[in-house]
Design a protein around this motif. Structure first.
Motif, PDB file in Angstrom:
ATOM      1  N   MET A   1      54.398  39.550  16.955  1.00  0.00           N
ATOM      2  CA  MET A   1      54.117  40.911  17.423  1.00  0.00           C
ATOM      3  C   MET A   1      54.094  40.930  18.946  1.00  0.00           C
ATOM      4  N   SER A   2      54.768  41.890  19.550  1.00  0.00           N
ATOM      5  CA  SER A   2      54.889  41.934  21.005  1.00  0.00           C
ATOM      6  C   SER A   2      53.581  42.368  21.656  1.00  0.00           C
ATOM      7  N   THR A   3      53.406  41.928  22.872  1.00  0.00           N
ATOM      8  CA  THR A   3      52.245  42.290  23.671  1.00  0.00           C
ATOM      9  C   THR A   3      52.693  43.073  24.888  1.00  0.00           C
ATOM     10  N   HIS A   4      51.983  44.126  25.219  1.00  0.00           N
ATOM     11  CA  HIS A   4      52.297  44.914  26.406  1.00  0.00           C
ATOM     12  C   HIS A   4      52.314  43.990  27.623  1.00  0.00           C
ATOM     13  N   PRO A   5      53.321  44.107  28.494  1.00  0.00           N
ATOM     14  CA  PRO A   5      53.426  43.188  29.648  1.00  0.00           C
ATOM     15  C   PRO A   5      52.159  43.117  30.488  1.00  0.00           C
ATOM     16  N   LEU A   6      51.488  44.250  30.701  1.00  0.00           N
ATOM     17  CA  LEU A   6      50.281  44.246  31.529  1.00  0.00           C
ATOM     18  C   LEU A   6      49.092  43.625  30.810  1.00  0.00           C
ATOM     19  N   ALA A   7      49.205  43.474  29.492  1.00  0.00           N
ATOM     20  CA  ALA A   7      48.093  42.934  28.718  1.00  0.00           C
ATOM     21  C   ALA A   7      48.180  41.428  28.519  1.00  0.00           C
ATOM     22  N   ARG A   8      49.171  40.809  29.094  1.00  0.00           N
ATOM     23  CA  ARG A   8      49.348  39.367  28.909  1.00  0.00           C
ATOM     24  C   ARG A   8      48.408  38.574  29.821  1.00  0.00           C
ATOM     25  N   PRO A   9      48.124  37.341  29.436  1.00  0.00           N
ATOM     26  CA  PRO A   9      47.235  36.502  30.258  1.00  0.00           C
ATOM     27  C   PRO A   9      47.799  36.289  31.658  1.00  0.00           C
ATOM     28  N   LEU A  10      46.896  35.967  32.562  1.00  0.00           N
ATOM     29  CA  LEU A  10      47.286  35.686  33.950  1.00  0.00           C
ATOM     30  C   LEU A  10      46.664  34.368  34.372  1.00  0.00           C
ATOM     31  N   SER A  11      47.454  33.515  34.998  1.00  0.00           N
ATOM     32  CA  SER A  11      46.959  32.237  35.495  1.00  0.00           C
ATOM     33  C   SER A  11      47.539  31.992  36.876  1.00  0.00           C
ATOM     34  N   ARG A  12      46.678  31.691  37.837  1.00  0.00           N
ATOM     35  CA  ARG A  12      47.124  31.408  39.199  1.00  0.00           C
ATOM     36  C   ARG A  12      46.391  30.171  39.710  1.00  0.00           C
ATOM     37  N   PRO A  13      47.078  29.250  40.376  1.00  0.00           N
ATOM     38  CA  PRO A  13      46.434  28.031  40.872  1.00  0.00           C
ATOM     39  C   PRO A  13      45.602  28.289  42.129  1.00  0.00           C
ATOM     40  N   ALA A  14      44.723  27.362  42.422  1.00  0.00           N
ATOM     41  CA  ALA A  14      43.920  27.452  43.642  1.00  0.00           C
ATOM     42  C   ALA A  14      44.796  27.233  44.870  1.00  0.00           C
ATOM     43  N   ARG A  15      44.346  27.811  45.962  1.00  0.00           N
ATOM     44  CA  ARG A  15      45.021  27.626  47.250  1.00  0.00           C
ATOM     45  C   ARG A  15      43.996  27.052  48.232  1.00  0.00           C
ATOM     46  N   PRO A  16      43.750  25.747  48.154  1.00  0.00           N
ATOM     47  CA  PRO A  16      42.687  25.124  48.959  1.00  0.00           C
ATOM     48  C   PRO A  16      42.858  25.314  50.460  1.00  0.00           C
ATOM     49  N   GLU A  17      44.096  25.554  50.900  1.00  0.00           N
ATOM     50  CA  GLU A  17      44.309  25.770  52.331  1.00  0.00           C
ATOM     51  C   GLU A  17      43.612  27.026  52.841  1.00  0.00           C
ATOM     52  N   LEU A  18      43.233  27.917  51.906  1.00  0.00           N
ATOM     53  CA  LEU A  18      42.539  29.144  52.291  1.00  0.00           C
ATOM     54  C   LEU A  18      41.027  29.045  52.088  1.00  0.00           C
ATOM     55  N   THR A  19      40.561  27.973  51.473  1.00  0.00           N
ATOM     56  CA  THR A  19      39.136  27.843  51.148  1.00  0.00           C
ATOM     57  C   THR A  19      38.570  26.519  51.653  1.00  0.00           C
ATOM     58  N   ASP A  20      38.886  26.212  52.890  1.00  0.00           N
ATOM     59  CA  ASP A  20      38.340  25.018  53.553  1.00  0.00           C
ATOM     60  C   ASP A  20      38.649  23.732  52.801  1.00  0.00           C
ATOM     61  N   GLY A  21      39.812  23.677  52.160  1.00  0.00           N
ATOM     62  CA  GLY A  21      40.261  22.461  51.511  1.00  0.00           C
ATOM     63  C   GLY A  21      39.686  22.211  50.132  1.00  0.00           C
ATOM     64  N   ARG A  22      38.824  23.103  49.644  1.00  0.00           N
ATOM     65  CA  ARG A  22      38.241  22.943  48.314  1.00  0.00           C
ATOM     66  C   ARG A  22      38.946  23.863  47.321  1.00  0.00           C
ATOM     67  N   ALA A  23      39.105  23.392  46.102  1.00  0.00           N
ATOM     68  CA  ALA A  23      39.711  24.192  45.038  1.00  0.00           C
ATOM     69  C   ALA A  23      38.601  24.929  44.294  1.00  0.00           C
ATOM     70  N   LEU A  24      38.612  26.241  44.400  1.00  0.00           N
ATOM     71  CA  LEU A  24      37.583  27.070  43.771  1.00  0.00           C
ATOM     72  C   LEU A  24      38.241  27.998  42.750  1.00  0.00           C
ATOM     73  N   GLY A  25      37.568  28.226  41.628  1.00  0.00           N
ATOM     74  CA  GLY A  25      38.175  29.014  40.567  1.00  0.00           C
ATOM     75  C   GLY A  25      37.291  30.137  40.066  1.00  0.00           C
ATOM     76  N   VAL A  26      37.934  31.172  39.508  1.00  0.00           N
ATOM     77  CA  VAL A  26      37.228  32.299  38.898  1.00  0.00           C
ATOM     78  C   VAL A  26      37.859  32.602  37.541  1.00  0.00           C
ATOM     79  N   LEU A  27      37.044  32.622  36.518  1.00  0.00           N
ATOM     80  CA  LEU A  27      37.460  33.045  35.178  1.00  0.00           C
ATOM     81  C   LEU A  27      37.083  34.506  35.008  1.00  0.00           C
ATOM     82  N   LEU A  28      38.049  35.354  34.664  1.00  0.00           N
ATOM     83  CA  LEU A  28      37.809  36.781  34.480  1.00  0.00           C
ATOM     84  C   LEU A  28      38.050  37.154  33.019  1.00  0.00           C
ATOM     85  N   LEU A  29      37.063  37.848  32.423  1.00  0.00           N
ATOM     86  CA  LEU A  29      37.103  38.181  31.007  1.00  0.00           C
ATOM     87  C   LEU A  29      37.071  39.691  30.807  1.00  0.00           C
TER      88      LEU A  29
END
Length: 255
Positions: free
Chosen positions: A1-29
């Motif tokens: 069964m198809s899923t609406h494009p906007l309703a699909r999961p999203l995953s993006r990697p950390a960009r430590p160069e923007l956060t003082d070299g540390r990898a920080l993550g956020v889970l959104l539900l």
């Protein structure tokens, strides 16, 4: 069964160069009968700040409303926990943020996995209700599969959370079942907590605020009132306030 494009999961990697070299993550539900579409602008904002983000599609969502009558709340929790695993494996610290029913899942993760959750951000979480009609839900769900939905309670024109037009009652009963596990354990929540609540909300009442803030053990807990947004505040007029304050919160509690 198809899923609406906007309703699909999203995953993006950390960009430590923007956060003082540390990898920080956020889970959104996302919330009940909604989809990741309600969280994607928030996720993209956080990723632009350098944070890794995961926005999973919770089981039974993003397809057809009937599917939401075929899952248990533990299925949602398992999906949320798997997404948290992904972030914990790639990041130094992780914060969990959520809208509506997703707030119950976020609190459960904080209760069950305190070492993996550095902080919690809630937007109009659905953790309790004063509505008397919910008392009839055990019987009603056996008689009718759904009622008219409560999708797109958004003051700002032109927004779409890509939710269901019907409210699946067996699925809703699972939300109440989840509360029976989450609410008694609220004192186990010790992490910093940022709570956003719309002053006008046509989906839930204000009892969740009292339930959560009156029971958690977080010494660092604050509530922000949104006066120009309805329930899906992450897509509403004050979304940028949520985005900016949550980004600052993540930076502070992961420092």
């Amino acid at each position: 069964m198809s899923t609406h494009p906007l309703a699909r999961p999203l995953s993006r990697p950390a960009r430590p160069e923007l956060t003082d070299g540390r990898a920080l993550g956020v889970l959104l539900l996302h919330g009940f009968s909604g989809s990741p579409a309600s969280m994607k602008p928030w996720a993209e904002y956080l990723h632009d700040k350098g944070y890794a983000v995961e926005v999973p599609l919770l089981p039974g969502h993003g397809t057809r409303w009937q599917d939401l009558n075929e899952v248990a709340w533990t299925d949602w929790y398992e999906t949320a926990s798997d997404a948290l695993d992904s972030l914990v494996g790639a990041c130094d610290r992780v914060v969990v943020a959520a809208l509506s029913m997703g707030g119950s899942l976020a609190l459960r993760l904080a209760q069950e996995r305190p070492g993996d959750v550095a902080g919690v951000v809630l937007v109009n979480p659905f953790v309790s209700s004063r509505r008397k009609e919910l008392m009839a839900l055990p019987l009603l769900k056996m008689l009718v599969p759904s009622l008219p939905g409560v999708v797109n309670d958004i003051k700002k024109p032109g927004q779409d959370e890509v939710g269901y037009p019907r409210l699946p009652l067996k699925g809703l009963a699972e939300v109440l079942k989840m509360w029976r596990s989450v609410v008694p354990d609220l004192p186990k929540v010790t992490q910093p907590l940022l709570y956003f609540r719309s002053s006008v909300d046509h989906v839930i009442d204000s009892s969740s605020s009292q339930t959560v803030l009156g029971a958690v053990s977080s010494r660092d807990a604050s509530e922000r009132i949104l006066d120009n947004s309805y329930h899906v505040a992450t897509l509403d007029h004050e979304a940028e306030i949520i985005f900016a304050e949550s980004a600052d919160f993540v930076a502070r509690v992961t420092a």
